[in-house]
Design an enzyme around this catalytic site. Structure first.
Site, PDB file in Angstrom:
ATOM      1  N   HIS A  54      -1.421   1.999  16.243  1.00 36.57           N
ATOM      2  CA  HIS A  54      -0.243   2.436  15.497  1.00 36.57           C
ATOM      3  C   HIS A  54       1.030   2.376  16.309  1.00 36.57           C
ATOM      4  O   HIS A  54       2.064   2.850  15.875  1.00 36.57           O
ATOM      5  CB  HIS A  54      -0.430   3.873  14.989  1.00 36.57           C
ATOM      6  CG  HIS A  54      -1.370   3.954  13.834  1.00 36.57           C
ATOM      7  ND1 HIS A  54      -2.726   4.033  13.994  1.00 36.57           N
ATOM      8  CD2 HIS A  54      -1.151   3.935  12.505  1.00 36.57           C
ATOM      9  CE1 HIS A  54      -3.312   4.069  12.813  1.00 36.57           C
ATOM     10  NE2 HIS A  54      -2.375   4.010  11.894  1.00 36.57           N
ATOM     11  N   GLU A  86       0.849  -1.197   0.000  1.00 31.77           N
ATOM     12  CA  GLU A  86       0.000   0.000   0.000  1.00 31.77           C
ATOM     13  C   GLU A  86       0.881   1.241   0.000  1.00 31.77           C
ATOM     14  O   GLU A  86       1.769   1.371   0.852  1.00 31.77           O
ATOM     15  CB  GLU A  86      -0.889  -0.007   1.251  1.00 31.77           C
ATOM     16  CG  GLU A  86      -1.837  -1.198   1.272  1.00 31.77           C
ATOM     17  CD  GLU A  86      -2.249  -1.618   2.684  1.00 31.77           C
ATOM     18  OE1 GLU A  86      -2.110  -0.819   3.620  1.00 31.77           O
ATOM     19  OE2 GLU A  86      -2.690  -2.773   2.835  1.00 31.77           O
ATOM     20  N   ASP A 124       1.086  -3.141  13.213  1.00 33.55           N
ATOM     21  CA  ASP A 124      -0.214  -3.544  13.777  1.00 33.55           C
ATOM     22  C   ASP A 124      -1.074  -4.297  12.760  1.00 33.55           C
ATOM     23  O   ASP A 124      -1.897  -5.116  13.123  1.00 33.55           O
ATOM     24  CB  ASP A 124      -0.973  -2.303  14.261  1.00 33.55           C
ATOM     25  CG  ASP A 124      -0.114  -1.458  15.185  1.00 33.55           C
ATOM     26  OD1 ASP A 124      -0.370  -1.470  16.381  1.00 33.55           O
ATOM     27  OD2 ASP A 124       0.836  -0.815  14.696  1.00 33.55           O
ATOM     28  N   TYR A 125      -0.912  -4.016  11.491  1.00 25.40           N
ATOM     29  CA  TYR A 125      -1.763  -4.633  10.460  1.00 25.40           C
ATOM     30  C   TYR A 125      -1.235  -5.973   9.967  1.00 25.40           C
ATOM     31  O   TYR A 125      -1.862  -6.620   9.134  1.00 25.40           O
ATOM     32  CB  TYR A 125      -1.990  -3.637   9.310  1.00 25.40           C
ATOM     33  CG  TYR A 125      -2.523  -2.347   9.884  1.00 25.40           C
ATOM     34  CD1 TYR A 125      -3.632  -2.396  10.730  1.00 25.40           C
ATOM     35  CD2 TYR A 125      -1.887  -1.137   9.696  1.00 25.40           C
ATOM     36  CE1 TYR A 125      -4.101  -1.250  11.356  1.00 25.40           C
ATOM     37  CE2 TYR A 125      -2.356   0.016  10.315  1.00 25.40           C
ATOM     38  CZ  TYR A 125      -3.469  -0.043  11.146  1.00 25.40           C
ATOM     39  OH  TYR A 125      -3.926   1.066  11.775  1.00 25.40           O
ATOM     40  N   GLN A 158       1.975  -1.924   5.825  1.00 15.51           N
ATOM     41  CA  GLN A 158       2.237  -0.510   6.105  1.00 15.51           C
ATOM     42  C   GLN A 158       2.644  -0.251   7.563  1.00 15.51           C
ATOM     43  O   GLN A 158       3.576   0.506   7.806  1.00 15.51           O
ATOM     44  CB  GLN A 158       1.012   0.310   5.721  1.00 15.51           C
ATOM     45  CG  GLN A 158       1.332   1.760   5.492  1.00 15.51           C
ATOM     46  CD  GLN A 158       0.256   2.422   4.650  1.00 15.51           C
ATOM     47  OE1 GLN A 158      -0.856   2.648   5.128  1.00 15.51           O
ATOM     48  NE2 GLN A 158       0.573   2.743   3.415  1.00 15.51           N
ATOM     49  N   GLU A 171      -3.820  -6.724   3.237  1.00 20.09           N
ATOM     50  CA  GLU A 171      -2.574  -7.255   3.794  1.00 20.09           C
ATOM     51  C   GLU A 171      -2.391  -8.749   3.549  1.00 20.09           C
ATOM     52  O   GLU A 171      -1.292  -9.217   3.239  1.00 20.09           O
ATOM     53  CB  GLU A 171      -2.490  -6.968   5.299  1.00 20.09           C
ATOM     54  CG  GLU A 171      -2.224  -5.517   5.651  1.00 20.09           C
ATOM     55  CD  GLU A 171      -3.441  -4.610   5.468  1.00 20.09           C
ATOM     56  OE1 GLU A 171      -4.564  -5.145   5.284  1.00 20.09           O
ATOM     57  OE2 GLU A 171      -3.280  -3.382   5.501  1.00 20.09           O
TER      58      GLU A 171
END
Ligand SMILES: Cc1ncc(C[n+]2csc(CCOP(=O)(O)OP(=O)(O)O)c2C)c(N)n1
Ligand SMILES: [Mg+2]
Length: 804
Positions: free
Chosen positions: A594, A496, A552-553, A549, A527
């Site tokens: 984040h 991304e 956390d993701y 990115q 993701e």
């Protein structure tokens, strides 16, 4: 007009001779009898569980006819007929897997490590080097979670696109011929309900990759019928909006009955051509399939299917229909078909027996040796009677497995603990020698065992001197990626915001303009399939960097990383590799989603991957260089707050490497060793300065990589000097700090050198609250470290360090 098409019957591009048809019939029968016998083997107790491909033979024969050398399959447990038709799975191998024969030679897909129905071909030579995949039928290594084959399938297809579009890859002739390879996927009707399925379909439509997905629709997912799985009960109807039109690219969506031999052949040949020539993704909805023996050996389908459905399944069984087709077209007589079936049945039985003899023979041999050694040891022991009895019981075991042998041997060694004689030594020596064989059988290849494993990469120091320019950290990464894109055509990056703006922190800034969209690519927000795209591409010799990115993701993709990538070498016993690098950024930012540093979660779920936690971008660039020289998958977590911090630009970017598993001592000290990593290095170093002012001397160690972890015992040596240790990070209590403590205290024999109880410093158990104050009260601060260190010193010498 419906956008979902049935392929009209037209003259087949494949000339359908009686020989071809009867060869397919023979294969259908062979596979069916393998399924029927397989179920009996489980019920006889010779195997633990069985799941079979009966009822889906014909469609797989058609798929095999359209499949070409160099193509890849990524599918699920029903695909035995396809694998057999390609000659990539013998019935003997099929049964070897059912019995869990721990041998690559007998069970090449997983060396007995996976349940039956998990197929794979071996892409690697024994030394871990690549075979020529363009000259092989390739199957990715299956995994059990429903639909988890889909993201990787996308990547396998996407690799063809990269090979076709990047002309600099001409030299990579082991992997592709102009991107002509099709990735063939299979999935059950019920499994299409998974998010991964839809995400993969959408991404394939966007990317326009040569992917042909077959949905084997037998109307059920175990006991649950289609109406509970799929809107309108039909996956092809649901996906109709994905169909390409004259003006907009999309999917070719085809529908075919799973018992209609000619229509299946037509459909598969057409799908293969569309994908191969035009890189158009295709979905084939194969309807009206059956499960003659129910879902698996775990239960019977009579419990949940109506009498009507059961009798329909009998009549419309694809093999029955195939027989009717052959007879009605006068291709063979009933007697001839009976004869073929009898021969196929006999072959299945013979190969099953050969598999059993090979599997059980190996264990029986071990058992005989163990019984002999045990009986000898018994003669000299005061526990003779019980030991002889144990040996006798072992020798009488019906269908023995290794566990029977080793349970007895280990129990007997406990009984023999006071004995000391040659017979006992022989038993013990044999047990030890078997230990390394069993390690190889059941525990090898968690990491690469090839000459390209990360630990074998030679360290080359960065060249920095007083004249080296001071730049933002992100510029070091940018320069590294620039030189790597220049020199390594197989290297490319996507994620991304990675393309046009060069990622959210601009380490790829300007590089898409310089190297093109194939090398530096934007993707959708997805993701899981970003990771799948990377896995599939890496399985085909490319060196992708797939970007998530923010750390956390990673959760969206952690299942795939854990179930697929991290265990790939292990579950194929070195048969496949996918040296994918996942790039992400984490630590020390703010807010619940984040700021994460869920390192404990990562460490527990990603054994089999390299986990890099560089403290700055110079270290990160060196680690990337190391990884690109190795053949292991890795997760790189850059420090979010490091992109704008100043570092000196090394002059040998792309060449210098950072060794994996080698901590660096950032500051020497004599009172306490603090072990940390990533952004916490700076926090701990700042604390060390304050502590020095009150005469406490801290040794600060950056572990650099959490997996592998301190392979040379640098931390243990430090503890021998300081006799005190604290493990600090910003994960939850009991997360990665506990991991580090376990690795050092258990693994480096330091307990006797410790004068204080080893401690950890971690964040609060909750997610960090927002903003600077939220961070201050959630994550370890300089003051937290100073106070905890001081408390440890106070306990040691309360006079010198009085309570605050
Ligand atoms: C993520 C996940 N959830 C549940 C399961 C358990 N499970 C295995 S097979 C299956 C049914 C799959 O049905 P379908 O996709 O229609 O394939 P079929 O077995 O009918 O060919 C389920 C629920 C699993 N393996 N993975
Ligand atoms: Mg089903």
């Amino acid at each position: 007009m419906s956008k979902v098409q049935s392929v009209p019957k037209s003259p087949l591009s494949l000339h359908l001779s009686p020989e071809i048809i009867l060869a397919d019939f023979r294969m259908a029968m062979l596979s069916r009898h393998a399924s029927l016998i397989g179920r009996k083997e489980v019920f006889m107790g010779k195997a633990k569980f069985g799941i079979f491909g009966d009822g889906k033979e014909l469609a797989q024969l058609a798929m095999a006819r359209a499949f070409q050398l160099g193509d890849f399959r990524a599918g699920y447990y029903r695909d035995q007929t396809f694998m057999m038709a390609l000659n990539e799975l013998s019935v003997q191998e099929y049964f070897a897997q059912l019995y869990a024969h721990a041998s690559v030679e007998h069970e090449p897909a997983s060396a007995g490590r996976l349940m039956n129905g998990h197929f794979a071909t071996r892409s690697l030579n024994e030394d871990g080097s690549w075979k020529n995949l363009t000259k092989m039928n390739n199957s990715a290594a299956d995994i059990s979670p429903t639909a988890a084959q889909m993201p990787k399938l996308l990547g396998l297809a996407y690799a063809s696109k990269i090979y076709r579009q990047n002309k600099e890859l001409k030299g990579f002739s082991k992997f592709s011929v102009n991107g002509n390879e099709v990735a063939w996927g299979t999935i059950g009707n019920a499994s299409t309900s998974e998010g991964m399925f839809y995400e993969s379909i959408n991404a394939a439509g966007v990317l326009q990759v040569p992917m042909v997905v077959s949905v084997w629709d037998d109307a059920y997912g175990i006991s649950v019928p289609n109406e509970f799985h799929t809107t309108k009960g039909s996956i092809s109807e649901v996906l109709a909006g994905f169909a390409k039109t004259d003006t907009a690219p999309g999917f070719e969506i085809l529908k075919v009955k799973g018992w209609d031999y000619e229509a299946l052949l037509e459909t598969y040949l057409r799908a293969g051509e569309l994908a191969r020539i035009s890189h158009i993704p295709v979905l084939i909805h194969v309807e009206e399939l059956t499960q003659p023996q129910g879902h698996s050996t775990s239960g019977s389908h009579e419990r949940y299917k109506s009498q009507e459905r059961l009798s329909w399944e009998k009549d419309w069984d694809c093999n029955t229909k195939f027989r009717e087709y052959i007879l009605s077209n006068h291709i063979a007589t009933a007697d001839h078909l009976d004869q073929i079936e009898a021969e196929a049945k006999a072959q299945a039985k013979k190969e099953k027996e050969a598999a059993w003899t090979a599997f059980s023979g190996e264990i029986k041999k071990e058992l005989a040796v163990a019984v002999g050694l045990l009986t000898d040891a018994a003669q000299h022991s005061s526990r003779k009677v019980i030991l002889e009895q144990m040996a006798q019981e072992l020798s009488k075991t019906i269908n023995p497995i290794r566990k029977d042998v080793f349970t007895t041997v280990r129990k007997s060694l406990m009984l023999l603990r006071f004995d000391s004689n040659e017979a006992k030594s022989k038993l013990k020596d044999w047990y030890k020698a078997q230990g390394s064989l069993n390690f190889d059988r059941y525990s090898s290849h968690l990491y690469s065992q090839s000459e390209w494993n990360v630990l074998a990469v030679e360290e080359i120091k960065p060249l920095i001197n007083e004249k080296s320019p001071l730049v933002d950290g992100r510029e070091i990464l940018q320069a590294f990626f620039d030189t790597t894109l220049e020199n390594n055509p197989e290297f490319f990056a996507f994620g991304e915001d990675v393309g046009k703006i060069g990622d959210v922190n601009q380490a790829f800034a300007g590089l898409q303009a310089k190297y093109g969209e194939v090398r530096v690519q934007d993707t959708g927000i997805r993701e899981c399939t970003i990771i799948g795209q990377g896995i599939g591409a890496a399985l085909r010799g490319l060196r992708p960097v797939a970007e998530i990115q923010y750390l956390d993701y990673l959760l969206y993709g952690i299942q795939l990383l854990s179930d697929d990538l991290a265990c790939l070498q292990y579950r194929t016993k070195g048969g496949q590799k996918a040296p994918l690098i996942i790039r992400t950024r984490g630590h020390r930012l703010e807010g619940v989603w984040h700021s994460g540093s869920p390192m404990g979660m990562i460490l527990s779920s990603l054994r089999g991957m390299v986990i890099c936690v560089p403290r700055n971008m110079t270290q990160a660039a060196g680690m990337y260089a190391t990884l690109l020289k190795s053949d292991e998958p890795a997760l790189m977590i850059e420090c979010l707050n490091g992109y704008r911090l100043k570092e000196q630009m090394p002059s040998n970017l792309g060449e210098f490497t950072v060794p994996m598993g080698k901590p660096e001592i950032l500051r020497s000290g004599k009172d306490i060793t603090i072990v940390t990593y990533g952004s916490m290095c700076r926090v701990v170093l700042d604390a060390a300065i304050e502590l020095a002012e009150i005469e406490i001397s801290i040794e600060v160690i950056d572990v650099q990589t959490l997996l592998p972890f301190d392979v040379h015992g640098v931390i243990g040596e430090s503890i021998k000097r300081t006799n005190r240790v604290i493990f600090a990070d910003e994960d939850v209590p009991g997360g990665a700090s506990a991991f580090m403590m376990q690795q050092v205290v258990e693994g480096q024999d330091v307990f006797r050198f410790l004068d204080s109880e080893p401690q950890t410093i971690a964040a609060k158990a909750h997610r960090p609250a927002y903003s600077t104050d939220g961070d201050y009260f959630s994550k370890p601060s300089i003051e937290d470290i100073v106070e905890q260190v001081y408390a440890m010193m106070h306990e040691t010498d309360p006079k010198k360090y009085p309570a605050i």
